[in-house]
Write a protein that holds these residues in place. Structure first.
Motif, PDB file in Angstrom:
ATOM      1  N   LYS A 141       0.809  -1.227  -0.046  1.00 11.52           N
ATOM      2  CA  LYS A 141       0.190   0.097  -0.193  1.00 11.52           C
ATOM      3  C   LYS A 141       0.912   1.243  -0.019  1.00 11.52           C
ATOM      4  O   LYS A 141       1.928   1.304   0.557  1.00 11.52           O
ATOM      5  CB  LYS A 141      -0.813   0.005   1.160  1.00 11.52           C
ATOM      6  N   HIS A 145      -3.684   8.439  -0.821  1.00 13.03           N
ATOM      7  CA  HIS A 145      -4.797   7.947  -1.570  1.00 13.03           C
ATOM      8  C   HIS A 145      -5.466   9.036  -2.359  1.00 13.03           C
ATOM      9  O   HIS A 145      -5.217   9.861  -2.536  1.00 13.03           O
ATOM     10  CB  HIS A 145      -5.731   7.545  -0.460  1.00 13.03           C
ATOM     11  N   GLU A 155      -7.746   3.801  -2.138  1.00 13.28           N
ATOM     12  CA  GLU A 155      -6.448   3.669  -1.806  1.00 13.28           C
ATOM     13  C   GLU A 155      -5.647   3.079  -3.019  1.00 13.28           C
ATOM     14  O   GLU A 155      -6.084   2.553  -3.914  1.00 13.28           O
ATOM     15  CB  GLU A 155      -6.327   2.636  -0.565  1.00 13.28           C
ATOM     16  N   LYS A 156      -4.215   3.443  -3.084  1.00 15.32           N
ATOM     17  CA  LYS A 156      -3.411   3.175  -3.890  1.00 15.32           C
ATOM     18  C   LYS A 156      -2.328   1.716  -3.694  1.00 15.32           C
ATOM     19  O   LYS A 156      -1.638   2.057  -2.614  1.00 15.32           O
ATOM     20  CB  LYS A 156      -2.512   4.373  -4.377  1.00 15.32           C
ATOM     21  N   TYR A 157      -2.425   0.861  -4.319  1.00 14.09           N
ATOM     22  CA  TYR A 157      -1.702  -0.281  -4.020  1.00 14.09           C
ATOM     23  C   TYR A 157      -0.806  -0.546  -5.210  1.00 14.09           C
ATOM     24  O   TYR A 157      -1.090  -0.282  -6.477  1.00 14.09           O
ATOM     25  CB  TYR A 157      -2.606  -1.442  -3.780  1.00 14.09           C
ATOM     26  N   VAL A 179     -12.063   1.738  -0.578  1.00 12.67           N
ATOM     27  CA  VAL A 179     -11.998   1.274   0.518  1.00 12.67           C
ATOM     28  C   VAL A 179     -13.337   0.707   1.073  1.00 12.67           C
ATOM     29  O   VAL A 179     -13.335  -0.328   1.672  1.00 12.67           O
ATOM     30  CB  VAL A 179     -11.470   2.296   1.430  1.00 12.67           C
TER      31      VAL A 179
END
Length: 355
Positions: A141, A145, A155-157, A179
């Protein structure tokens, strides 16, 4: 739904870890704090080595000698191919060519370590191995975001997977996840790719260590997605247009598309119509579809398609689901089609969604 998470009979543990929350399959180790790459490798049971082992064939015949049947066959090494195997269990993964380059599990984490040096706050969230350990996956992660509206967080993964059996490239992808419903919102913008693929050759390890430079598009892509999603959250769309978007995005082939355009619903498969009805029901009644950002909005219509594959459709295994959503499978292609249709609707109005 099958999980296919590797179980190591020598250690008696499943090769998987997650942070704070157990995965749906309830297997592996749950840790309270985000681990370092070295700790993540250990927690996920990925601390094994893979080698290329020589292959042999035999030539000659069985013959009858003075002492009865004699084996006069000669072993000959195959120089063009090798077997990949893990050294702790001697499990053979597959057959690869002589130019195949092994990328050890610890090397796969070097991709993230390179990013950590430049962007603080990257956190390993899950990692594990599938099958006999031939496929490895890692999710991390990023620190910030995407905010849609006042409180709808995306969220950015970064997701990375690699295999040891010759079945595919090393793949690293930027993966935004909403999310509130854990909905993966994968889409490529402006014909750019959110994915880096590296072939298993002799220079794969070095290219993997430098791959973070190619992932510089992540920040740019995230900023643009944030702008697009916030715009879509303000664009109203009618229920019948949502249903039309779902149908066009999820159509399995050109024949189905043609019949949709002609209104020939009696000739469309029942299975496809049922899928569309389930996705439409999710769009209309899902709890996460009743927020200010999604209820009656274009952003909600996009989430109807991606959310169907993430949260409604049943897959044979978690591996199949991952392939479908993250690795260019059906869900990702349909999600991209939905994204493109939403872009067109936001720009041109009703257009092809006119019913």
């Amino acid at each position: 739904m099958g999980h296919n998470i590797h179980f190591n009979e020598k250690t008696g543990k499943h090769s998987f870890f997650s942070v704070k929350q157990p995965a749906w399959h309830k297997l592996g180790k749950v840790v309270e704090d985000y681990p370092t790459s070295a700790e993540a490798i250990h927690y996920a049971g990925l601390d094994y080595e893979v080698i290329k082992s020589p292959l042999f064939t035999k030539c000659g015949d069985l013959s009858v000698g003075t002492n009865g049947l004699e084996n006069t066959q000669t072993a000959i090494q195959v120089n063009s191919h090798f077997a990949t195997m893990r050294t702790d269990t001697n499990k053979v993964f597959g057959i690869v060519g002589k130019d195949y380059g092994i990328v050890q599990n610890k090397d796969a984490f070097s991709f993230f370590d390179a990013i950590v040096k430049e962007e603080k706050g990257v956190k390993f969230e899950t990692a594990g191995a599938l099958g006999d350990g031939e496929r490895v996956f890692i999710t991390a992660k990023l620190a910030d975001h995407i905010l849609v509206g006042k409180d709808d967080l995306v969220e950015k993964y970064l997701f990375l997977t690699t295999s040891h059996d010759g079945s595919g490239s090393i793949t690293a992808a930027f993966t935004p996840i909403r999310v509130v419903c854990q909905n993966t919102l994968n889409a490529a913008m402006n014909r750019k790719s959110n994915v880096v693929r590296i072939r298993h050759t002799s220079g794969a390890k070095e290219r993997l260590q430098q791959a973070h430079k190619l992932m510089g598009l992540v920040t740019d892509t995230a900023d643009k997605l944030g702008t697009v999603f916030n715009q879509w959250a303000k664009v109203k769309i009618k229920d019948k247009q949502v249903k039309r978007l779902i149908e066009l995005a999820m159509a399995p082939n050109k024949d189905t598309l043609d019949r949709l355009y002609k209104g020939e619903y009696e000739h469309i498969s029942t299975a496809f119509k049922n899928q569309c009805e389930e996705a439409f029901a999710y769009a209309m009644m899902g709890d996460t579809q009743l927020l200010p950002t999604t209820e009656g909005t274009l952003f909600g219509a996009y989430n109807a398609v991606t959310g169907y594959f993430q949260n409604v459709r049943n897959f044979k295994s978690e591996e199949d689901k991952t392939k479908s959503i993250l690795l260019g499978g059906t869900a990702q292609m349909k999600g991209q089609k939905a994204f493109d249709l939403c872009v067109d609707f936001a720009k041109n109005g009703e257009g092809i969604l006119k019913v």
